[in-house]
Design an enzyme around this catalytic site. Structure first.
Site, PDB file in Angstrom:
ATOM      1  CG  MET A  54     -28.708 -22.815 -62.585  1.00  0.00           C
ATOM      2  SD  MET A  54     -28.951 -21.717 -64.410  1.00  0.00           S
ATOM      3  CE  MET A  54     -29.629 -22.919 -65.348  1.00  0.00           C
ATOM      4  CG  ASP A  91     -27.712 -19.567 -60.071  1.00  0.00           C
ATOM      5  OD1 ASP A  91     -28.193 -19.833 -61.214  1.00  0.00           O
ATOM      6  OD2 ASP A  91     -26.673 -19.735 -59.740  1.00  0.00           O
TER       7      ASP A  91
END
Length: 499
Positions: free
Chosen positions: A81, A240
């Protein structure tokens, strides 16, 4: 048999899973790539490395799996991220990506609060302005590299750029967009207000899609390079942590997981975007339809253990390093570790704090230090669980994934420190499995992600808290929480001596 590929674009490697219709991982490949850390607090990567290693990895996956490429129906992505990838008018990368664990943007976070207002900012984004997020990185480049920033046409996140190179299409999905600090979380749209107040052209924000949306097929050139069929459908994928939640079955209210990778995460499902944690934990859009999740983060979880191994057990594997920790009593013989190697996120948004060993004496052996590192990581995660419980969440069962699920002593430690039942899944692939499930759902193999999870995920082992250990850890946790306040100022002063 038909198959999908889950691509997990992590911080240190890309992991590729070939998953069949029964949810079985029939083959996997991992390809690593380096970090670029030129200064203290800086963390970057060359996006071309993601493309190169993913291409090589899929080529290897196809050539060594004995699976017909025509039977691979789809692929999707999980991605690290917050990382900033800047593209010019030709969609070429303008500079190295600035990653989630880069902490150079403290000044830009202060600027965000000054211009937007802290309370207003939290009400829109549901999160604090933190150094790791994407918006402060955009402001840093705008202020420090103005000539380069003038060429920016779009910004995307790591997996979005990888997906663009595979499909030729550019978009961003909601779960990753939520971590940019530019998304109105509840409205699911880019915040015109934040962009205007910070003088950011909204045109650089990419189109938004759902995680399970079909965003095209692979390009002929990618098919030629990898051996995949040109008919392979590509789905947007997710952040994720959102994918880790899907891959752990965190798809209904009350379900929670603890994930220990490079960073550590405690994540809990939320049915809507209305809950107000006042920025104490993250609050993001889920990759599941019309859902959200709350999340606390330890920046240096598995990274703390990897650091310890590299410095004090170079050449040994983790199994050897941790083989004796079960023989060390609760509390590591009076040794305490705080895992602040790169700063901290939850509950202390502090880029200056650094790690400590407290209570060392000449009687301590390496095994005591190893257990103290594990306990410290777990205490840090427990701070997030404490916030959830203080805000009314009932957390009785926690699914453990990542490195913390690979060691029995650590799994029992989680049960004791969290005072909850810990469940280990048969497959703890986490984000990669979540990406594969998004592809399976997108293709239509299953009517819902819940139905897919029921088929793909099975519980393997459970660990119950041991009351005597719970009581000892409860007392030790109180001591652990005091360390931050008593070392924060010292660490700020020490920052002046770092190169």
């Amino acid at each position: 048999m038909k198959y999908v590929i889950g691509v997990d674009l992590g911080t240190s490697a890309v992991k590729l899973l070939l998953v069949n219709k029964l949810g079985e991982v029939v083959h996997e490949v991992s390809k690593s790539y380096p970090l670029i850390q030129e200064k203290t607090g800086y963390s970057e990567q060359d996006p071309e490395e993601w493309v190169r290693q993913t291409t090589e990895g899929i080529k290897e996956l196809i050539s060594t799996s004995n699976v017909n490429a025509d039977d691979i129906e789809g692929m999707s992505f999980s991605g690290q991220m917050h990382g900033l990838v800047l593209l010019d008018e030709n969609n070429d990368v303008l500079r190295n990506a600035i990653l989630w664990n880069d902490t150079r943007t403290t000044q830009q976070c202060e600027e965000i609060y000054k211009k937007v207002g802290k309370e207003r900012f939290i009400s829109i984004t549901k999160n604090l302005a933190l150094e790791g997020f994407t918006l402060p990185k955009i402001l840093w480049v705008k202020e420090n590299e103005p000539e380069l920033f003038a060429k920016v046409k779009l910004f995307v996140l790591p997996k979005d750029y990888l997906r663009y190179r595979i499909t030729g299409n550019l978009e961003m999905e909601y779960s990753d967009a939520a971590g940019t600090s530019l998304l109105d979380i509840s409205a699911k749209q880019w915040s015109e207000e934040i962009c205007k107040l910070l003088e950011i052209n909204m045109a650089i924000c990419p189109p938004l899609v759902n995680s399970y949306d079909n965003v095209g097929k692979i390009t002929p050139s990618f098919a030629l390079q990898t051996g995949l069929a040109e008919s392979t459908d590509v789905f947007a994928g997710g952040a994720d942590n959102a994918c880790g939640a899907i891959g752990s079955g965190i798809l209904t209210e009350g379900k929670t997981f603890a994930s220990i990778g490079t960073s550590g995460v405690v994540l809990s499902y939320e049915e809507n975007g209305d809950k107000d944690y006042k920025g104490k934990v993250h609050y993001f859009n889920h990759s599941a339809p019309d859902a959200y999740y709350s999340m606390g983060v330890t920046l240096s979880a598995g990274h703390s253990l990897e650091w310890f191994k590299n410095v004090f057990a170079e050449g040994e594997d983790f199994e050897t390093l941790l083989s004796e920790i079960d023989n060390v009593p609760v509390g590591s013989n009076g040794l305490l570790f705080t895992p602040y190697l790169v700063g901290e996120r939850t509950p202390h948004a502090d880029s200056s704090i650094r790690a400590s060993f407290i209570g060392m004496d000449s009687s301590h052996k390496r095994r005591d230090f190893a257990r103290a590192v594990i306990e410290g990581i777990t205490f840090s995660l427990n701070e997030s669980i404490e916030i959830f419980r203080e805000n009314g969440k009932i957390i009785e069962t926690i699914y453990s994934i990542g490195g913390g699920a690979k060691n029995e002593a650590w799994l029992q430690m989680q049960a004791d420190i969290f005072n909850a039942t810990i469940v280990k899944l048969n497959s703890e692939q986490g984000p990669g499995m979540g990406a594969a499930m998004l592809a399976a759902f997108g293709i239509g193999w299953y009517p819902s992600l819940e139905a897919c999870a029921a088929k793909f995920l099975q519980e393997a082992e459970t660990y119950q808290p041991i009351l005597s250990n719970v009581e000892k850890y409860h007392s030790l946790f109180r001591i652990y929480k005091r360390v931050y306040g008593q070392t924060a100022d010292i660490n700020k002063e020490l920052m002046h001596f770092r190169s």
